[in-house]
Design a protein around this motif. Sequence first.
Motif, PDB file in Angstrom:
ATOM      1  N   PRO A 193      18.574 -17.094   2.826  1.00 53.29           N
ATOM      2  CA  PRO A 193      17.757 -16.632   3.956  1.00 53.29           C
ATOM      3  C   PRO A 193      17.482 -15.134   3.932  1.00 53.29           C
ATOM      4  N   ILE A 194      18.312 -14.381   3.239  1.00 59.28           N
ATOM      5  CA  ILE A 194      18.081 -12.941   3.153  1.00 59.28           C
ATOM      6  C   ILE A 194      16.748 -12.661   2.452  1.00 59.28           C
ATOM      7  N   GLY A 195      16.310 -13.597   1.618  1.00 60.06           N
ATOM      8  CA  GLY A 195      15.049 -13.423   0.921  1.00 60.06           C
ATOM      9  C   GLY A 195      13.848 -13.351   1.842  1.00 60.06           C
ATOM     10  N   LYS A 196      14.010 -13.753   3.104  1.00 67.12           N
ATOM     11  CA  LYS A 196      12.918 -13.699   4.070  1.00 67.12           C
ATOM     12  C   LYS A 196      12.822 -12.335   4.761  1.00 67.12           C
ATOM     13  N   VAL A 197      13.821 -11.501   4.547  1.00 70.75           N
ATOM     14  CA  VAL A 197      13.820 -10.190   5.189  1.00 70.75           C
ATOM     15  C   VAL A 197      12.660  -9.351   4.663  1.00 70.75           C
ATOM     16  N   GLN A 198      11.927  -8.721   5.564  1.00 68.54           N
ATOM     17  CA  GLN A 198      10.782  -7.903   5.167  1.00 68.54           C
ATOM     18  C   GLN A 198      11.013  -6.417   5.388  1.00 68.54           C
ATOM     19  N   ALA A 199      12.137  -6.063   6.002  1.00 61.13           N
ATOM     20  CA  ALA A 199      12.456  -4.650   6.205  1.00 61.13           C
ATOM     21  C   ALA A 199      13.961  -4.485   6.323  1.00 61.13           C
ATOM     22  N   ILE A 200      14.436  -3.343   5.891  1.00 59.65           N
ATOM     23  CA  ILE A 200      15.858  -3.007   5.919  1.00 59.65           C
ATOM     24  C   ILE A 200      16.047  -1.778   6.808  1.00 59.65           C
ATOM     25  N   GLN A 201      17.118  -1.812   7.609  1.00 62.24           N
ATOM     26  CA  GLN A 201      17.426  -0.678   8.472  1.00 62.24           C
ATOM     27  C   GLN A 201      18.778  -0.094   8.108  1.00 62.24           C
ATOM     28  N   PHE A 202      18.835   1.246   8.066  1.00 60.63           N
ATOM     29  CA  PHE A 202      20.105   1.956   7.919  1.00 60.63           C
ATOM     30  C   PHE A 202      20.023   3.178   8.813  1.00 60.63           C
ATOM     31  N   GLY A 203      20.952   3.281   9.734  1.00 56.56           N
ATOM     32  CA  GLY A 203      20.850   4.321  10.743  1.00 56.56           C
ATOM     33  C   GLY A 203      19.583   4.100  11.557  1.00 56.56           C
ATOM     34  N   LYS A 204      18.794   5.150  11.724  1.00 57.34           N
ATOM     35  CA  LYS A 204      17.536   5.043  12.453  1.00 57.34           C
ATOM     36  C   LYS A 204      16.345   4.834  11.524  1.00 57.34           C
ATOM     37  N   THR A 205      16.623   4.695  10.239  1.00 55.18           N
ATOM     38  CA  THR A 205      15.547   4.558   9.251  1.00 55.18           C
ATOM     39  C   THR A 205      15.270   3.095   8.942  1.00 55.18           C
ATOM     40  N   VAL A 206      14.005   2.733   8.910  1.00 55.94           N
ATOM     41  CA  VAL A 206      13.578   1.386   8.537  1.00 55.94           C
ATOM     42  C   VAL A 206      12.630   1.495   7.349  1.00 55.94           C
ATOM     43  N   VAL A 207      12.896   0.729   6.279  1.00 59.56           N
ATOM     44  CA  VAL A 207      12.047   0.739   5.090  1.00 59.56           C
ATOM     45  C   VAL A 207      11.641  -0.686   4.750  1.00 59.56           C
ATOM     46  N   PRO A 208      10.472  -0.879   4.138  1.00 60.81           N
ATOM     47  CA  PRO A 208      10.052  -2.223   3.757  1.00 60.81           C
ATOM     48  C   PRO A 208      10.906  -2.788   2.630  1.00 60.81           C
ATOM     49  N   ALA A 209      11.008  -4.107   2.593  1.00 59.96           N
ATOM     50  CA  ALA A 209      11.726  -4.810   1.529  1.00 59.96           C
ATOM     51  C   ALA A 209      10.782  -5.822   0.901  1.00 59.96           C
ATOM     52  N   GLN A 210      11.006  -6.117  -0.375  1.00 55.13           N
ATOM     53  CA  GLN A 210      10.130  -7.027  -1.102  1.00 55.13           C
ATOM     54  C   GLN A 210      10.944  -7.977  -1.957  1.00 55.13           C
ATOM     55  N   ARG A 211      10.639  -9.249  -1.889  1.00 51.49           N
ATOM     56  CA  ARG A 211      11.302 -10.252  -2.715  1.00 51.49           C
ATOM     57  C   ARG A 211      10.695 -10.217  -4.109  1.00 51.49           C
ATOM     58  N   THR A 212      11.546 -10.052  -5.138  1.00 54.80           N
ATOM     59  CA  THR A 212      11.112 -10.072  -6.532  1.00 54.80           C
ATOM     60  C   THR A 212      11.959 -11.082  -7.293  1.00 54.80           C
ATOM     61  N   SER A 213      11.672 -11.265  -8.560  1.00 56.42           N
ATOM     62  CA  SER A 213      12.468 -12.201  -9.366  1.00 56.42           C
ATOM     63  C   SER A 213      13.913 -11.741  -9.486  1.00 56.42           C
ATOM     64  N   ALA A 214      14.144 -10.424  -9.327  1.00 56.60           N
ATOM     65  CA  ALA A 214      15.503  -9.888  -9.432  1.00 56.60           C
ATOM     66  C   ALA A 214      16.271  -9.984  -8.116  1.00 56.60           C
ATOM     67  N   GLY A 215      15.550 -10.115  -7.002  1.00 54.25           N
ATOM     68  CA  GLY A 215      16.213 -10.184  -5.710  1.00 54.25           C
ATOM     69  C   GLY A 215      15.396  -9.506  -4.634  1.00 54.25           C
ATOM     70  N   LEU A 216      16.081  -8.993  -3.621  1.00 48.51           N
ATOM     71  CA  LEU A 216      15.435  -8.273  -2.533  1.00 48.51           C
ATOM     72  C   LEU A 216      15.500  -6.779  -2.847  1.00 48.51           C
ATOM     73  N   THR A 217      14.337  -6.148  -2.976  1.00 53.03           N
ATOM     74  CA  THR A 217      14.261  -4.755  -3.423  1.00 53.03           C
ATOM     75  C   THR A 217      13.746  -3.856  -2.303  1.00 53.03           C
TER      76      THR A 217
END
Length: 406
Positions: free
Chosen positions: A46-70
């Motif tokens: 299910p983590i593969g459905k994540v479209q953004a990652i948050q750390f602290g107050k920063t949010v960055v986009p995430a992308q599913r690739t053949s290697a994993g979630l980048t």
Amino acid sequence: MRGLSALLLAVALPHLALAGPWGLVTGGKDDQTNLVVTIPLAEGDPIGKVQAIQFGKTVVPAQRTSAGLTFVIPKVKAGEKIAIGPSDTPIDVIGFESQDGALQLGGRKVLEFFKPAHDPKDHYYTFKPFHHVFDPVDGKTTLTNGSAKTAKDGQFPHHRGLFFGWNRISYDGKTADIWHGTDNVFSQFDKLLDSGFGPVLGFEKVAISWHGKDGATFIDEERSLTAYAVSGGSVIDFTSTLKTDRKSVKLDGDPQHAGFHFRANMEVSKNGKENTYYLRPDGKGKIGETRNWEAPKPDPKNKSEMTKPDPRTINQPWNAMSFVVGGKRYTLLRIVHPDNPKDSRGSERDYGRFGDYFEYTVTPEKPLRVKYRIWVQAGEMTVDQCAAMAAAFRTPAEAKVFGAKP
């Protein structure tokens, strides 16, 4: 061939109810900049459905690739531990796309693959594929040198963009010079093997064949170029695997005519001595000053001994060149992955060409695999900035997922 739309996309992220934080990124031994993080995923995770990652107050986009979630973390301090989790905060992202042969981000050209079919009647223009790099601000200025119709066009026109090859190749009692394309030797793009485009990265993987004087293939290459969406410049990863069905193919050459190199726009050949300098791990060089590996030879001061190459030209982790095109200064950083073969031997020229090479014998059982990263930005850089970029590629941070369930 198109990927995501270059239009600005408002991404509303699905709420996965993953108890957060559900992951941890640990920095390496040095400060790191533009750290590319990939979390391996199992099928159906299910983590593969994540479209953004948050750390602290920063949010960055995430992308599913053949290697994993980048995703990309802009900065990580040495040894820093960063708790990460999914974000359902809507963010505005721009997707990569392939448009008219160029990899673009929001309509800005980042990278272009020059890949015409080899034409014996136009051999010098078509004898090797290469890659153009563009101004990382607006994508309008071409920072690299292109193909020429004849060897008399400009200064050393066989040096083209980001390019890869050797000038002293031997196999089956034959020789070949892929670098210069002499005696009708050539390499050419054969087909697209894979591609992907999204808010974090865009990539193409291609098949390239290397042909000898008789036209027969002696090396099959798989080459990938990946660009990442980051601020302040362009990050480009170059990877290549060379395979052969011959008994062996010996790759040899010299620092000026073998390996993986960058050649700046031909304009730099005219203004380089006045504007070009190099940044190295041991500091900033002077305008026009260059370093080049030199093969041992009899020492003129002591004929019984051999000269020794400058150790600062051997196995250098990174090198950067600052140059001027169109009245604007740019800096291009070239980073060598530690898994690449040793010893690498470096070369610099004030007209805007630099890189390194090594000797290697490719066999069916021992292909050659190399990895490099390019960073290009407008303006100048410092040694510390270069080192932080290099650390992110050479010693990536460790990423762990705690196994939270939706």
